[in-house]
Design an enzyme around this catalytic site. Structure first.
Site, short mmCIF file in Angstrom:
data_model
loop_
_atom_site.label_atom_id
_atom_site.label_comp_id
_atom_site.label_asym_id
_atom_site.label_seq_id
_atom_site.Cartn_x
_atom_site.Cartn_y
_atom_site.Cartn_z
N GLU A 135 0.84 -1.20 0.00
CA GLU A 135 0.00 0.00 0.00
C GLU A 135 0.88 1.25 0.00
O GLU A 135 0.65 2.20 -0.75
CB GLU A 135 -0.91 0.00 1.24
CG GLU A 135 -1.67 1.30 1.41
CD GLU A 135 -2.81 1.24 2.44
OE1 GLU A 135 -3.05 0.15 2.99
OE2 GLU A 135 -3.42 2.29 2.67
N HIS A 184 4.26 29.33 -11.82
CA HIS A 184 3.15 29.68 -12.70
C HIS A 184 2.58 31.07 -12.41
O HIS A 184 1.66 31.52 -13.10
CB HIS A 184 2.01 28.67 -12.57
CG HIS A 184 2.20 27.40 -13.36
ND1 HIS A 184 3.10 26.43 -13.00
CD2 HIS A 184 1.61 26.95 -14.49
CE1 HIS A 184 3.03 25.43 -13.88
NE2 HIS A 184 2.15 25.72 -14.78
C1 LIG Z 1 -6.24 36.10 -6.86
C2 LIG Z 1 -5.41 37.16 -7.50
C3 LIG Z 1 -5.67 38.49 -7.26
C4 LIG Z 1 -4.93 39.48 -7.89
N1 LIG Z 1 -5.27 40.80 -7.71
C5 LIG Z 1 -4.67 41.75 -8.48
C6 LIG Z 1 -5.12 43.11 -8.48
O1 LIG Z 1 -6.04 43.45 -7.74
N2 LIG Z 1 -4.54 43.99 -9.33
C7 LIG Z 1 -3.52 43.64 -10.15
O2 LIG Z 1 -3.05 44.48 -10.90
N3 LIG Z 1 -3.04 42.36 -10.17
C8 LIG Z 1 -3.60 41.41 -9.37
N4 LIG Z 1 -3.15 40.12 -9.41
C9 LIG Z 1 -2.06 39.77 -10.29
C10 LIG Z 1 -0.76 39.44 -9.56
O3 LIG Z 1 -0.23 40.58 -8.98
C11 LIG Z 1 0.17 38.76 -10.58
O4 LIG Z 1 -0.34 37.48 -10.82
C12 LIG Z 1 1.59 38.69 -10.09
O5 LIG Z 1 2.16 39.95 -10.06
C13 LIG Z 1 2.46 37.77 -10.94
O6 LIG Z 1 2.35 38.08 -12.29
P1 LIG Z 1 2.07 36.91 -13.33
O7 LIG Z 1 0.93 36.13 -12.87
O8 LIG Z 1 2.01 37.51 -14.67
O9 LIG Z 1 3.37 35.99 -13.22
P2 LIG Z 1 4.71 36.18 -14.03
O10 LIG Z 1 5.17 37.56 -13.93
O11 LIG Z 1 4.54 35.57 -15.36
O12 LIG Z 1 5.70 35.29 -13.17
C14 LIG Z 1 5.78 33.88 -13.26
C15 LIG Z 1 6.85 33.41 -12.31
O13 LIG Z 1 8.12 33.95 -12.70
C16 LIG Z 1 8.71 34.64 -11.64
N5 LIG Z 1 9.49 35.78 -12.14
C17 LIG Z 1 9.07 36.77 -12.93
N6 LIG Z 1 10.07 37.63 -13.15
C18 LIG Z 1 11.15 37.18 -12.49
C19 LIG Z 1 12.50 37.63 -12.33
N7 LIG Z 1 12.94 38.74 -12.90
N8 LIG Z 1 13.33 36.89 -11.57
C20 LIG Z 1 12.91 35.76 -10.96
N9 LIG Z 1 11.65 35.30 -11.09
C21 LIG Z 1 10.79 36.00 -11.84
C22 LIG Z 1 7.55 35.09 -10.79
O14 LIG Z 1 7.96 35.38 -9.46
C23 LIG Z 1 6.65 33.88 -10.88
O15 LIG Z 1 7.08 32.88 -10.00
C24 LIG Z 1 -3.86 39.12 -8.74
C25 LIG Z 1 -3.56 37.77 -8.94
C26 LIG Z 1 -4.33 36.80 -8.36
C27 LIG Z 1 -4.00 35.37 -8.63
#
Ligand SMILES: Cc1cc2nc3c(=O)[nH]c(=O)nc-3n(C[C@H](O)[C@H](O)[C@H](O)COP(=O)(O)OP(=O)(O)OC[C@H]3O[C@@H](n4cnc5c(N)ncnc54)[C@H](O)[C@@H]3O)c2cc1C
Ligand SMILES: Cc1cc2nc3c(=O)[nH]c(=O)nc-3n(C[C@H](O)[C@H](O)[C@H](O)COP(=O)(O)OP(=O)(O)OC[C@H]3O[C@@H](n4cnc5c(N)ncnc54)[C@H](O)[C@@H]3O)c2cc1C
Lengths: 377, 383
Positions: free
Chosen positions: A239, A335
């Site tokens: 298991e 992600h």
């Molecule tokens: C429930 C929820 C509520 C939200 N509310 C708001 C809101 O009210 N207003 C608003 O404007 N946004 C909002 N957001 C958006 C949120 O701020 C973004 O999702 C966040 O900033 C990350 O951007 P992304 O999802 O495009 O990830 P990405 O920027 O694509 O990043 C993907 C991964 O790569 C990493 N990464 C990116 N650049 C680098 C680097 N230079 N060095 C190392 N690692 C890096 C990131 O840390 C992450 O792990 C919300 C998101 C969620 C899920």
């Protein structure tokens, strides 16, 4: 270990999942259960209990076929379809402990998917401490009369036959007073409680079972009277190995989908995988996943040879389950906001994989076993 | 140096916690399950003066400052972080407080505090999150209006808000960081489509939406602060609001510890309470220690904001560390509950799902590490 025929089988099973399972998963998740029909379809295609000898309806396949099924289900995000629990955890009890009559009666239907299996150890007041089980079974003429409650029972709603760990000895008999009794679907006094709503594995019917003056024929005793605890211990190796197999396969799937995502998603003009921090994170994960795979494959090999591996399997169950959760955590992070959305499979993996350090013996229980075996406790 | 907790904050803390227990608990499971925004609770919180507690009294708020705001958020999140996000009904309006004109402050801030309107801050786009300077939404001048076009993603309060503060390009030809402005946009304007995003892992009581702007006309006087200065203003905004998010982390972690510490004393295994095992005790010790660390960092960062000396490094540290702590503590708390940790009947699984967002929104923890690292290196720069 894996030969060409295994690979062919794996591909056939993948195609089966692509056709019969993956397209429906979302609906099943919403419904909290999988339909009976998918069990029948699996059985007809030879994907249930493939290891059973042909006389009991199986195909006499080796354990690797079971491993393949568990791995592919896990990779497809379909751990909720708990065929491995049925085929490789519960059916082996019937095969190893059943009388010829019991085996002929039940096993062919297990292989065909007509009969779905569950095993009920956990009770509301005891999980880790199996010796504290209170559900009672008393002998009354040609019957066992069972009273008590079980909880968190996988396949609990669908199950047609449940192996129930019952106290047959005195209330304080501890590990020495337990027996395994088979309770069939229509046994009088056997009722199902709630299909428990939970954080993950939404399509899995994890349920409460209630036994109220439940009467089953005396011959439904499985194995030795008062030998239940020891029978359980004998089977927990497989298991736990299966739990480790699922966790490992999930970790591999998450790593793969995340590498794919991280190479495709760009920020600041380059793929997010190309930031050194992220690249190193992914390398760390890939390393851990490889370590898990190497350890697990060795254990699978040794298990095939019938070795006693309790210490190593307990270590593997604990470590690989925790490792898979570390991987899930980093993968959601990579992600970004999308990782928090159900639309992305990683989000569901994160919720689903969290149960593996809990069921089939918690991480802490695994450590207790290893500690005892190392002479520490 | 004085670590004494002022009496008024102590009272506020207790009141906020009591409010959350009383008002959140009855609707908690329903809001989580059905992804429902707790409108009545939000209204009530406004009546109590919890919402926008940082808004100065002259603009209708409690004038309690950002530390108080953080403490309320902490106590709310200790009970239910998803519902606690009613504290974000002012989200975005901090821009107005920091850089808005007197008219803008008078027009919007009082109505937030009184519960007439909800704000949202719209910065992220489908293809630009962490790299917020990579956004494409554009506002083009047309007489005394801007014409706004673009797409925003993951916007908290997006489908329920009355106003957005939108981060957009107004000076396409300027150097990368000088292209942007912040615009107040009436959410009911023609040309706006909002789609609620269903199926979040956690904080399901909070509204999240995808927004598209198609030829939306915005009066020029709706610019917040200076045209072209939007990027720098936005950084100040984050350095301010991160203290609230850090408060969420501290509160969620504390709530998870509350539950675990009680549970292990009630649950018996192997004939004794779980709490008797050293492995369990030490976990509680580690959880409590990390929470205290996160709390001190968070309070200090928020206090700095109240002193008018926003410390970007400290705000980033607090948000990053509190978020990570929340996830770590919720994970331990769940495990300590065994099988019960995994089922909906027990709140700890919700804490686990909710926690993970703290490392993602308001800048991922990697974004915070970028900020911290930059400042640390600067501090040690030669010459
Ligand atoms: C429930 C929820 C509520 C939200 N509310 C708001 C809101 O009210 N207003 C608003 O404007 N946004 C909002 N957001 C958006 C949120 O701020 C973004 O999702 C966040 O900033 C990350 O951007 P992304 O999802 O495009 O990830 P990405 O920027 O694509 O990043 C993907 C991964 O790569 C990493 N990464 C990116 N650049 C680098 C680097 N230079 N060095 C190392 N690692 C890096 C990131 O840390 C992450 O792990 C919300 C998101 C969620 C899920
Ligand atoms: C989805 C799901 C499916 C399941 N399927 C089945 C099934 O099919 N059949 C079945 O019988 N059961 C099943 N279980 C139950 C599962 O096996 C138990 O939940 C598990 O064994 C833990 O027991 P418990 O929940 O009673 O936790 P407890 O035993 O109460 O443990 C609580 C916590 O204390 C820790 N702990 C316990 N003892 C010690 C100790 N001595 N020292 C330090 N820490 C300790 C545990 O590791 C855990 O973290 C399932 C559970 C889930 C969630």
């Amino acid at each position: 270990m894996f030969r060409e025929e295994h690979q062919i089988f794996r591909e056939a099973f993948r195609r089966f999942l692509d056709r019969e399972v993956t397209p429906h998963m979302e609906r099943w998740e919403a419904e909290g259960i999988v339909p009976r029909q998918v069990w029948r379809t699996m059985g007809e295609a030879g994907f249930l209990c493939p290891w059973l000898p042909e006389e009991y309806g199986g195909s006499g396949a080796d354990f690797l076929y079971s491993v393949i099924i568990a791995e592919e289900l896990a990779k497809a995000g379909a751990v909720s379809l708990m065929a491995p629990l049925h085929s490789d955890i519960v059916a082996p009890y019937l095969y190893a402990l059943g009388t010829e009559e019991q085996k002929m009666r039940w096993l062919p239907r297990c292989a065909s998917g007509e009969m779905i299996l569950a095993v009920a150890m956990t009770e509301p007041n005891t999980g880790s401490d199996l010796a504290a089980i209170r559900t009672r079974a008393e002998r009354d003429g040609d019957f066992w009369v069972i009273n008590g409650q079980k909880t968190f029972i996988s396949n609990g709603i669908l199950a047609d036959l449940v192996i129930v760990a019952c106290r047959t000895g005195a209330p304080d008999s501890g590990a020495k007073g337990l027996s395994l009794i088979c309770v069939e679907r229509d046994a009088p006094g056997f009722a199902r409680g709630r299909n428990l709503k939970k954080m993950g594995l939404h399509a899995q019917d994890t349920a409460e079972l209630i036994f109220d003056e439940c009467r089953v024929p005396a011959e439904n005793l499985l194995g030795r009277l008062h030998g239940g605890f020891y029978h359980l211990m004998d089977h927990l190796q497989q298991e736990r190995l299966m739990a480790a197999v699922m966790a490992q396969a999930m970790a591999e799937a998450m790593l793969e989908m995340t590498i794919h995502y991280a190479r495709g998603r760009t920020a600041f003009g380059r793929p997010i995988a190309a930031f050194q921090h992220n690249a190193f994170k992914i390398v760390d994960m890939a390393t851990e996943v490889k370590l898990g795979r190497a350890f697990l494959d060795r254990l699978i090999g040794d298990h095939l040879e019938g070795k006693d591996l309790v210490t190593d399997v307990s270590m593997a169950k604990a470590w690989i389950a925790e490792m898979a959760n570390r991987v899930a955590y980093q993968c959601v992070q990579l992600h970004g906001g999308y990782g928090y959305m159900e639309e992305y499979p990683i989000s569901r993996f994160y919720r689903d994989v969290r149960v593996i350090p809990i069921f089939a013996g918690t991480t802490e229980v695994m450590k207790l076993i290893v500690a005892k075996r190392l002479g520490l406790l | 140096m004085n670590f004494e907790f002022p009496e008024e904050l102590k009272i506020l803390k207790e009141e906020a916690y009591k409010f959350a227990v009383r008002e959140f608990t009855p609707v908690s499971q329903e809001c989580d399950r059905e992804e429902k925004y707790p409108r009545e609770v939000w209204k009530k919180a406004c009546e109590y003066g919890f919402i926008g507690a940082w808004i100065p009294e002259e603009y209708g708020g409690a004038g309690a400052g950002f530390l108080a705001n953080t403490i309320i958020t902490e106590q709310f999140s200790r009970v239910d972080m998803g519902i606690g996000l009613i504290m974000a009904s002012c989200f975005g309006a901090e821009n107005i407080y920091l850089y808005g004109t007197e008219e803008q402050k008078k027009e919007y801030l009082p109505r937030i505090a009184s519960g007439e309107i909800i704000f949202a801050g719209a910065y992220t786009e489908p293809n630009a999150g962490t790299d917020v300077a990579g956004i494409r939404t554009r506002a083009v001048r047309d007489g005394d209006h801007f014409v706004l076009n673009g797409q925003k993603m993951f916007i908290t309060n997006g489908s329920i808000c009355d106003y957005f503060v939108v981060f957009c390009i107004t000076h396409a030809d300027a150097p990368r960081h000088k292209r942007f402005s912040l615009l107040i946009v009436d959410a009911h304007s023609p040309g706006i489509t909002r789609n609620k995003i269903q199926g979040k892992m956690g904080i399901r009581a909070s509204d999240t939406a995808e927004i598209s702007f198609e030829d939306v006309r915005v009066p020029v006087e709706n610019i917040v602060g200076k045209e072209g200065n939007g990027f720098y203003q936005l950084m100040d905004f984050f350095n301010t609001t991160r203290t609230m998010v850090a408060g969420q982390g501290v509160g969620l972690a504390q709530g998870a510890l509350d539950k675990a510490a009680q549970y292990v004393q009630e649950r018996e295994v192997f004939g004794q309470p779980l709490a008797h095992f050293q492995g369990v005790q030490f976990q509680l010790a580690e959880m409590a220690t990390r929470i205290e660390l996160a709390r001190q960092l968070t309070y200090k960062a928020a206090w700095q904001v109240d002193q008018g000396r926003i410390d970007p490094k400290l705000s980033a540290m607090a948000k990053y560390y509190a978020g990570e702590t929340a996830v770590w503590v919720a994970d331990k708390a769940l495990q300590l509950h065994g099988g019960y940790g995994y089922i909906d009947e027990y709140d700890v699984q919700r804490f686990y799902r909710d926690a993970k967002i703290l490392e993602i929104y308001e800048g991922t923890k990697e974004a915070e590490k970028l900020t911290i690292a930059k400042i640390v290196l600067k501090e040690y720069q030669k010459g």
